[in-house]
Design an enzyme around this catalytic site. Sequence first.
Site, PDB file in Angstrom:
ATOM      1  N   ALA A   1      -7.944   2.347   3.925  1.00 15.78           N
ATOM      2  CA  ALA A   1      -8.411   1.512   2.810  1.00 15.78           C
ATOM      3  C   ALA A   1      -9.521   0.616   3.352  1.00 15.78           C
ATOM      4  O   ALA A   1      -9.276  -0.505   3.796  1.00 15.78           O
ATOM      5  CB  ALA A   1      -7.254   0.684   2.256  1.00 15.78           C
TER       6      ALA A   1
ATOM      7  N   GLY B   1      -9.677  -8.561   3.370  1.00 18.32           N
ATOM      8  CA  GLY B   1      -8.897  -7.373   3.694  1.00 18.32           C
ATOM      9  C   GLY B   1      -8.144  -6.863   2.489  1.00 18.32           C
ATOM     10  O   GLY B   1      -8.479  -7.178   1.345  1.00 18.32           O
ATOM     11  N   ASN B   2      -7.114  -6.067   2.722  1.00 18.65           N
ATOM     12  CA  ASN B   2      -6.280  -5.547   1.636  1.00 18.65           C
ATOM     13  C   ASN B   2      -4.852  -5.368   2.148  1.00 18.65           C
ATOM     14  O   ASN B   2      -4.551  -5.664   3.299  1.00 18.65           O
ATOM     15  CB  ASN B   2      -6.856  -4.241   1.078  1.00 18.65           C
ATOM     16  CG  ASN B   2      -7.041  -3.182   2.145  1.00 18.65           C
ATOM     17  OD1 ASN B   2      -6.092  -2.740   2.766  1.00 18.65           O
ATOM     18  ND2 ASN B   2      -8.297  -2.781   2.369  1.00 18.65           N
ATOM     19  N   TYR B   3      -3.985  -4.839   1.287  1.00 21.18           N
ATOM     20  CA  TYR B   3      -2.558  -4.774   1.599  1.00 21.18           C
ATOM     21  C   TYR B   3      -2.126  -3.490   2.311  1.00 21.18           C
ATOM     22  O   TYR B   3      -0.925  -3.278   2.496  1.00 21.18           O
ATOM     23  CB  TYR B   3      -1.746  -4.908   0.299  1.00 21.18           C
ATOM     24  CG  TYR B   3      -1.919  -6.231  -0.403  1.00 21.18           C
ATOM     25  CD1 TYR B   3      -1.448  -7.404   0.161  1.00 21.18           C
ATOM     26  CD2 TYR B   3      -2.556  -6.299  -1.643  1.00 21.18           C
ATOM     27  CE1 TYR B   3      -1.597  -8.621  -0.482  1.00 21.18           C
ATOM     28  CE2 TYR B   3      -2.718  -7.512  -2.301  1.00 21.18           C
ATOM     29  CZ  TYR B   3      -2.233  -8.663  -1.712  1.00 21.18           C
ATOM     30  OH  TYR B   3      -2.383  -9.866  -2.355  1.00 21.18           O
TER      31      TYR B   3
END
Length: 410
Positions: free
Chosen positions: A289, A221-223
């Site tokens: 994102a 995943g990402n932030y």
Amino acid sequence: MLKGKKIVLGITGSIAAYKACYIIRELIKKGAEVQVVITPAGKEFITPITLSALTQKPVISEFFSQRDGTWNSHVSLGLWADAMLIAPCTASTLGKMANGIADNMLITTYLSMKAPVFIAPAMDLDMYMHPTTQENILRLRSFSNHIIEPQSGFLASGLEGKGRMEEPGEIVKVLDNFFSDNTPDDINVQNKPTDKSLVGKHIMITAGPTYEKIDPVRFIGNYSTGKMGFALAEECAARGAEVTLIAGPVELKTESPMIRRIDVESCEEMYFAALKYFPLCDASILCAAVADFKPEVTAESKIKRENDDLIIRLKPTQDIAAKLGSMKKENQRLIGFALETNDEETNAQQKLKRKNFDFIVLNSLKNKGTCFGSDNNQICIISATDKKSYPKKSKGKVAHDIISELVHIL
């Protein structure tokens, strides 16, 4: 701002019908006048006598009130009301409203209504999630009805609160806010939005991250927190647009009843949701994102630590932007985002052309205190012929700048 407002309250055959009493009490407490219209099935759950005692008005259920030919005029009700609220609204009534099946007094009143209509669905989860029900809700939104549904954070199932009728206090708050936002200028309404430049438009927005599962407990995943995408959704709704917000796994909630939220987890889920709703919208803003890669294989059970290294082979995810860019019609607008760490403008311009965007919003991790997790952002809007740079602002104000740019090209 409900004082003096005339509200038609429609009640249908749901177990949640008893909550209509609390809605009536809150509306009257705020100074509204309430006229109840109830379906025959609704009377099986709550008696007209109870409702009449609360409203001090006879409850309307049938076309003819007496055997002498005296009839209840749905047309008159449509002209009398400042708003119509249908709460609870069953799947059956949703379907009839969406397709113009006027077989009872409530539906004929709805079809004659000149005032805004607010709908609070109430049904079990399976009925709510059925494609027919979802299509009916979408269709009713496209008719500029206001759908009031419980707002919730993300769960792994993405189904928290779905189908349950919103609480009476929250329903009344939606009506109160609506009339507050639409009060004439000669009344003190400081800081209330007056820009309705997107009335009649349908905007689709993607927001937040995607999670690509490695095993049942781990993911790539990402932030992203979704703050920028949610701010864009609220800005569009404030300007009068119907908004479909496709949200990755985030803890944020929406405020406007004009926002229809679709919760997803993976890129694939977001891809298919976007394909479903994009053909129905006037513009789409791809703020999410989205992961570019996912594991080739997702383990069915938790991967144990057995060796000193672990190799995970990745494969590309669906390219949502490219697909929508290829589908875009002449009258549609597609807006993208580019988060870059180097060669920012060059990379953004290439992406603009490659994805067939009308303009792209560039931001950079080099700008401290912006992007992931922050309440602020600093952007540059790039089109094929122009570039506009903006100073660091709150994401709410950044959303205002982006949507103002969108309005110019719609």
